[in-house]
Motif scaffolding. Structure first.
Motif, short mmCIF file in Angstrom:
data_model
loop_
_atom_site.label_atom_id
_atom_site.label_comp_id
_atom_site.label_asym_id
_atom_site.label_seq_id
_atom_site.Cartn_x
_atom_site.Cartn_y
_atom_site.Cartn_z
N ASN A 211 29.65 40.23 32.45
CA ASN A 211 30.60 39.93 31.39
C ASN A 211 31.59 38.84 31.80
OD1 ASN A 211 29.46 41.87 29.74
ND2 ASN A 211 30.89 43.47 30.37
N TYR A 212 31.84 38.73 33.09
CA TYR A 212 32.81 37.76 33.58
C TYR A 212 32.15 36.55 34.25
CZ TYR A 212 36.56 41.01 32.52
OH TYR A 212 37.43 41.83 31.84
N LYS A 213 30.86 36.64 34.48
CA LYS A 213 30.16 35.52 35.07
C LYS A 213 30.13 34.35 34.10
CE LYS A 213 25.61 34.07 36.76
NZ LYS A 213 24.22 34.48 37.02
N LEU A 214 30.47 33.16 34.58
CA LEU A 214 30.38 31.93 33.80
C LEU A 214 29.56 30.94 34.61
CD1 LEU A 214 34.10 31.64 32.58
CD2 LEU A 214 32.12 32.35 31.21
N SER A 215 28.46 30.50 34.03
CA SER A 215 27.58 29.55 34.70
C SER A 215 27.62 28.23 33.93
CB SER A 215 26.15 30.11 34.75
OG SER A 215 25.29 29.21 35.39
#
Length: 362
Positions: A211-215
């Motif tokens: 949910n907090y991973k940003l790629s």
């Protein structure tokens, strides 16, 4: 009858090259892009520019200021910021201090417009090679006077030595807080107050919480569509998604857009617009340098039009993959600017140094 006969004879004796010229003089048919209630006529020659005085490399982003002017940032070493009126006339241009010019956000403070410029740190050197330097955020007046800079987060202990800071975008919250998307660096959203003082950060490409991973946290914006509950909406481009968070960074939801490598979310009324920088074809694979982009338009959380791409298709509530249409003018959709008549202005990356294209609402 005599006149008809003479005309026929004249036409019969007209050289073939003249007939070809007559054929070519016919007005070109309008190119219409989009679907449903969101269709647009392409205006390719909207921007009135001199390739000598104001050469372009990549047109990254554009917003409209309180005077109705369209302000654009790019990364050509001779000019970083160009200002147009809505007819496409160039009103002003300035700046060589932002060779990695990438993100532009306008904030109106007390009736005066300010620019928040994101220099990603990537620029084309004199040898014609892409080079990396430290990125930064600058707050400036519309004529380029710097109010303050936000530099590398390592200087305040937020990043470790060796962590890259390559910011791609900013958004300004309702209280003036500044949200910075480090989209080509560590993929964090970094929140500062209105004076540029650090508050918090979240996200990151290596975050174990999906949910907090940003790629590739390429874009960030404030979503005011629920006036009582504004949210921060972030791009996770490699995940083909937008993710929403509260103003203090708490996860709310994710919207996945299959096969769309989307850029900054642009909010207008109930719509969300985004450039699709690239996609993959139905058969085979392409590299990120290939021209495979288009534009997408959402009503709420539903895709309703893909100018330059195939029509959106849902099976139940699940969006199916969209694809670029061949031989269309949008090569790599990088940003969308919306005017009060709902016309769109498309900035493109890696698009043969072309100026912004206008899509006139039909």
């Amino acid at each position: 009858m005599k006149k008809t006969g003479l005309a026929s004879a004249a036409l019969a004796s007209t050289p073939s090259f003249a007939i070809n010229i007559l054929k070519k003089s016919k007005p070109a048919k309008d190119v219409i892009l989009g679907h449903g209630d969101y269709t647009y006529k392409v205006v390719n020659d909207w921007a009135q520019l001199s390739s000598v005085r104001t050469p372009l490399l990549n047109c990254h982003e554009m917003q409209m200021d309180s005077k109705g002017r369209l302000i654009m940032i790019g990364d050509h070493p001779q000019n970083n910021v160009l200002i147009f009126d809505k007819s496409g006339k160039l009103l002003d241009y300035w700046g060589t201090a932002y060779p990695g010019g990438h993100g532009l956000t306008i904030s109106n403070e007390g009736g005066e417009d300010y620019l928040f410029l994101a220099d990603s740190g990537w620029y084309l050197n004199k040898a014609g090679k892409w080079t990396k330097h430290n990125g930064r955020i600058s707050k400036t007046t519309t004529d380029g006077r710097v109010v303050f800079d936000i530099g590398h987060p390592q200087t305040i202990g937020v990043y470790k030595p060796g962590d890259h800071f390559c910011p791609t975008e900013t958004a300004i919250g309702p209280n003036g807080d500044i949200y910075v998307a480090d989209g080509y660096g560590m993929d964090y959203i970094i929140q500062y107050d209105s004076k540029g003082q650090y508050i918090r950060h979240w996200g990151g490409k290596d975050n174990p919480n999906e949910n907090y991973k940003l790629s590739n946290a390429h874009g960030v914006a404030i979503d005011y569509r629920d006036k009582n509950n504004p949210l921060v909406v972030c791009t996770s481009r490699n995940e083909q998604s937008f993710k929403w968070y509260t103003l203090d960074g708490k996860y709310v939801k994710t919207l996945h857009l299959p096969n769309m490598q989307v850029c900054r979310p642009v909010l207008d009324d109930n719509n969300l617009y985004a450039g699709v920088c690239w996609s993959q074809p139905k058969i085979g694979k392409t590299t990120w340098k290939e021209h495979t982009g288009f534009v997408t338009v959402l009503d709420g959380d539903k895709v309703v039009s893909n100018p330059g791409g195939t029509a959106p298709e849902y099976k139940g509530d699940e969006l199916q993959k969209s694809y670029q249409l061949p031989n269309k003018p949008i090569l790599h959709g990088h940003d969308v600017c919306v005017d009060e008549d709902k016309n769109l202005y498309i900035c493109q990356w890696n698009a043969n140094k072309t100026a912004p294209i206008k899509l006139e609402r039909v």
